[in-house]
Design a protein around this motif. Sequence first.
Motif, PDB file in Angstrom:
ATOM      1  N   LYS A   1      12.463  -5.066  -9.947  1.00 27.15           N
ATOM      2  CA  LYS A   1      12.981  -5.170  -8.587  1.00 27.15           C
ATOM      3  C   LYS A   1      13.129  -3.793  -7.974  1.00 27.15           C
ATOM      4  O   LYS A   1      13.543  -2.847  -8.618  1.00 27.15           O
ATOM      5  CB  LYS A   1      14.336  -5.870  -8.593  1.00 27.15           C
ATOM      6  CG  LYS A   1      14.213  -7.336  -8.930  1.00 27.15           C
ATOM      7  CD  LYS A   1      15.527  -8.035  -8.753  1.00 27.15           C
ATOM      8  CE  LYS A   1      15.352  -9.508  -9.035  1.00 27.15           C
ATOM      9  NZ  LYS A   1      16.558 -10.250  -8.811  1.00 27.15           N
ATOM     10  N   ASN A   2      12.788  -3.711  -6.676  1.00 25.28           N
ATOM     11  CA  ASN A   2      13.037  -2.463  -5.982  1.00 25.28           C
ATOM     12  C   ASN A   2      14.447  -2.513  -5.400  1.00 25.28           C
ATOM     13  O   ASN A   2      15.139  -3.511  -5.499  1.00 25.28           O
ATOM     14  CB  ASN A   2      11.959  -2.190  -4.917  1.00 25.28           C
ATOM     15  CG  ASN A   2      11.969  -3.188  -3.781  1.00 25.28           C
ATOM     16  OD1 ASN A   2      12.954  -3.889  -3.550  1.00 25.28           O
ATOM     17  ND2 ASN A   2      10.873  -3.263  -3.053  1.00 25.28           N
TER      18      ASN A   2
ATOM     19  N   TYR B   1      -1.642  -3.190   0.098  1.00 25.21           N
ATOM     20  CA  TYR B   1      -0.255  -3.378   0.543  1.00 25.21           C
ATOM     21  C   TYR B   1       0.275  -4.733   0.073  1.00 25.21           C
ATOM     22  O   TYR B   1       1.416  -4.838  -0.383  1.00 25.21           O
ATOM     23  CB  TYR B   1      -0.135  -3.295   2.059  1.00 25.21           C
ATOM     24  CG  TYR B   1      -0.538  -1.975   2.687  1.00 25.21           C
ATOM     25  CD1 TYR B   1      -0.673  -0.808   1.949  1.00 25.21           C
ATOM     26  CD2 TYR B   1      -0.793  -1.898   4.049  1.00 25.21           C
ATOM     27  CE1 TYR B   1      -1.043   0.386   2.543  1.00 25.21           C
ATOM     28  CE2 TYR B   1      -1.150  -0.705   4.653  1.00 25.21           C
ATOM     29  CZ  TYR B   1      -1.285   0.429   3.901  1.00 25.21           C
ATOM     30  OH  TYR B   1      -1.640   1.608   4.499  1.00 25.21           O
ATOM     31  N   LYS B   2      -0.557  -5.766   0.179  1.00 23.70           N
ATOM     32  CA  LYS B   2      -0.139  -7.115  -0.230  1.00 23.70           C
ATOM     33  C   LYS B   2       0.108  -7.166  -1.736  1.00 23.70           C
ATOM     34  O   LYS B   2       1.130  -7.687  -2.186  1.00 23.70           O
ATOM     35  CB  LYS B   2      -1.205  -8.130   0.185  1.00 23.70           C
ATOM     36  CG  LYS B   2      -0.818  -9.554  -0.099  1.00 23.70           C
ATOM     37  CD  LYS B   2      -1.869 -10.518   0.426  1.00 23.70           C
ATOM     38  CE  LYS B   2      -1.467 -11.949   0.132  1.00 23.70           C
ATOM     39  NZ  LYS B   2      -2.448 -12.913   0.641  1.00 23.70           N
ATOM     40  N   LYS B   3      -0.823  -6.627  -2.513  1.00 21.48           N
ATOM     41  CA  LYS B   3      -0.689  -6.655  -3.973  1.00 21.48           C
ATOM     42  C   LYS B   3       0.520  -5.849  -4.457  1.00 21.48           C
ATOM     43  O   LYS B   3       1.153  -6.214  -5.446  1.00 21.48           O
ATOM     44  CB  LYS B   3      -1.956  -6.121  -4.637  1.00 21.48           C
ATOM     45  CG  LYS B   3      -3.134  -7.060  -4.534  1.00 21.48           C
ATOM     46  CD  LYS B   3      -4.354  -6.458  -5.205  1.00 21.48           C
ATOM     47  CE  LYS B   3      -5.546  -7.387  -5.125  1.00 21.48           C
ATOM     48  NZ  LYS B   3      -6.713  -6.816  -5.839  1.00 21.48           N
ATOM     49  N   LEU B   4       0.807  -4.737  -3.791  1.00 20.11           N
ATOM     50  CA  LEU B   4       1.923  -3.884  -4.207  1.00 20.11           C
ATOM     51  C   LEU B   4       3.236  -4.285  -3.551  1.00 20.11           C
ATOM     52  O   LEU B   4       4.278  -3.714  -3.855  1.00 20.11           O
ATOM     53  CB  LEU B   4       1.624  -2.417  -3.878  1.00 20.11           C
ATOM     54  CG  LEU B   4       0.372  -1.814  -4.516  1.00 20.11           C
ATOM     55  CD1 LEU B   4       0.264  -0.343  -4.152  1.00 20.11           C
ATOM     56  CD2 LEU B   4       0.371  -2.018  -6.014  1.00 20.11           C
ATOM     57  N   ASP B   5       3.181  -5.231  -2.623  1.00 19.96           N
ATOM     58  CA  ASP B   5       4.353  -5.679  -1.870  1.00 19.96           C
ATOM     59  C   ASP B   5       5.003  -4.516  -1.129  1.00 19.96           C
ATOM     60  O   ASP B   5       6.196  -4.275  -1.225  1.00 19.96           O
ATOM     61  CB  ASP B   5       5.366  -6.373  -2.783  1.00 19.96           C
ATOM     62  CG  ASP B   5       6.450  -7.109  -2.009  1.00 19.96           C
ATOM     63  OD1 ASP B   5       6.190  -7.506  -0.858  1.00 19.96           O
ATOM     64  OD2 ASP B   5       7.560  -7.268  -2.556  1.00 19.96           O
TER      65      ASP B   5
ATOM     66  N   SER C   1       3.113   4.982   3.613  1.00 19.93           N
ATOM     67  CA  SER C   1       4.171   5.745   2.939  1.00 19.93           C
ATOM     68  C   SER C   1       4.710   4.999   1.726  1.00 19.93           C
ATOM     69  O   SER C   1       4.902   5.592   0.655  1.00 19.93           O
ATOM     70  CB  SER C   1       5.323   6.049   3.903  1.00 19.93           C
ATOM     71  OG  SER C   1       4.866   6.840   4.963  1.00 19.93           O
ATOM     72  N   GLU C   2       4.939   3.710   1.873  1.00 12.49           N
ATOM     73  CA  GLU C   2       5.444   2.914   0.752  1.00 12.49           C
ATOM     74  C   GLU C   2       4.397   2.811  -0.355  1.00 12.49           C
ATOM     75  O   GLU C   2       4.743   2.819  -1.534  1.00 12.49           O
ATOM     76  CB  GLU C   2       5.877   1.524   1.222  1.00 12.49           C
ATOM     77  CG  GLU C   2       7.149   1.534   2.025  1.00 12.49           C
ATOM     78  CD  GLU C   2       7.620   0.134   2.419  1.00 12.49           C
ATOM     79  OE1 GLU C   2       7.065  -0.863   1.910  1.00 12.49           O
ATOM     80  OE2 GLU C   2       8.553   0.042   3.222  1.00 12.49           O
TER      81      GLU C   2
ATOM     82  N   LEU D   1       4.454   6.102  -2.184  1.00 14.84           N
ATOM     83  CA  LEU D   1       5.661   6.152  -3.016  1.00 14.84           C
ATOM     84  C   LEU D   1       5.479   5.296  -4.267  1.00 14.84           C
ATOM     85  O   LEU D   1       5.842   5.710  -5.373  1.00 14.84           O
ATOM     86  CB  LEU D   1       6.877   5.688  -2.210  1.00 14.84           C
ATOM     87  CG  LEU D   1       8.218   5.753  -2.909  1.00 14.84           C
ATOM     88  CD1 LEU D   1       8.550   7.184  -3.336  1.00 14.84           C
ATOM     89  CD2 LEU D   1       9.317   5.231  -1.987  1.00 14.84           C
ATOM     90  N   TRP D   2       4.887   4.110  -4.125  1.00 16.39           N
ATOM     91  CA  TRP D   2       4.612   3.253  -5.272  1.00 16.39           C
ATOM     92  C   TRP D   2       3.699   3.974  -6.257  1.00 16.39           C
ATOM     93  O   TRP D   2       3.927   3.956  -7.460  1.00 16.39           O
ATOM     94  CB  TRP D   2       3.972   1.942  -4.800  1.00 16.39           C
ATOM     95  CG  TRP D   2       3.776   0.951  -5.895  1.00 16.39           C
ATOM     96  CD1 TRP D   2       4.611  -0.066  -6.249  1.00 16.39           C
ATOM     97  CD2 TRP D   2       2.670   0.879  -6.809  1.00 16.39           C
ATOM     98  NE1 TRP D   2       4.088  -0.760  -7.314  1.00 16.39           N
ATOM     99  CE2 TRP D   2       2.905  -0.189  -7.685  1.00 16.39           C
ATOM    100  CE3 TRP D   2       1.502   1.635  -6.974  1.00 16.39           C
ATOM    101  CZ2 TRP D   2       2.013  -0.546  -8.700  1.00 16.39           C
ATOM    102  CZ3 TRP D   2       0.622   1.291  -7.985  1.00 16.39           C
ATOM    103  CH2 TRP D   2       0.887   0.210  -8.836  1.00 16.39           C
ATOM    104  N   TRP D   3       2.649   4.628  -5.737  1.00 14.72           N
ATOM    105  CA  TRP D   3       1.697   5.368  -6.561  1.00 14.72           C
ATOM    106  C   TRP D   3       2.427   6.436  -7.389  1.00 14.72           C
ATOM    107  O   TRP D   3       2.211   6.541  -8.599  1.00 14.72           O
ATOM    108  CB  TRP D   3       0.653   6.004  -5.652  1.00 14.72           C
ATOM    109  CG  TRP D   3      -0.335   6.917  -6.304  1.00 14.72           C
ATOM    110  CD1 TRP D   3      -0.304   8.276  -6.306  1.00 14.72           C
ATOM    111  CD2 TRP D   3      -1.512   6.557  -7.019  1.00 14.72           C
ATOM    112  NE1 TRP D   3      -1.384   8.767  -6.982  1.00 14.72           N
ATOM    113  CE2 TRP D   3      -2.149   7.731  -7.435  1.00 14.72           C
ATOM    114  CE3 TRP D   3      -2.092   5.332  -7.352  1.00 14.72           C
ATOM    115  CZ2 TRP D   3      -3.327   7.740  -8.165  1.00 14.72           C
ATOM    116  CZ3 TRP D   3      -3.271   5.350  -8.079  1.00 14.72           C
ATOM    117  CH2 TRP D   3      -3.876   6.539  -8.478  1.00 14.72           C
ATOM    118  N   ILE D   4       3.298   7.187  -6.743  1.00 17.36           N
ATOM    119  CA  ILE D   4       4.036   8.258  -7.423  1.00 17.36           C
ATOM    120  C   ILE D   4       4.981   7.684  -8.475  1.00 17.36           C
ATOM    121  O   ILE D   4       5.003   8.135  -9.621  1.00 17.36           O
ATOM    122  CB  ILE D   4       4.812   9.110  -6.400  1.00 17.36           C
ATOM    123  CG1 ILE D   4       3.830   9.869  -5.504  1.00 17.36           C
ATOM    124  CG2 ILE D   4       5.774  10.063  -7.099  1.00 17.36           C
ATOM    125  CD1 ILE D   4       4.462  10.477  -4.262  1.00 17.36           C
TER     126      ILE D   4
END
Length: 93
Positions: A4-5, A69-73, A78-79, A82-85
């Motif tokens: 969960k984020n 974007y859909k797969k990573l929610d 920018s988001e 951030l997910w990548w990092i």
Amino acid sequence: HKSKNTQGGKMPTPHNNSNSTSKDNFNSILSCREIEILQELAHGASNKIIAASMGITINTVEKHLTAIYKKLDVKNRSEAILWWIKNGGVFRN
């Protein structure tokens, strides 16, 4: 597995396996092409630059980004970066 984020939604995370590279870990979520595009995005490339460097149209880049974007929610570039990092994305030198 999913974690969960901070905003209560579920954020996919790659499997942690010390015997594989970060790129291999992302394959459980994204296609190889989506990983390439996300990496370019994380390096600050515009859609136009990504399209030119990959030999695809800007429209195709935008379609890939929508799928990412859909797969990573996530909601935006920018988001996604951030997910990548946060998930161990590799940066080139």
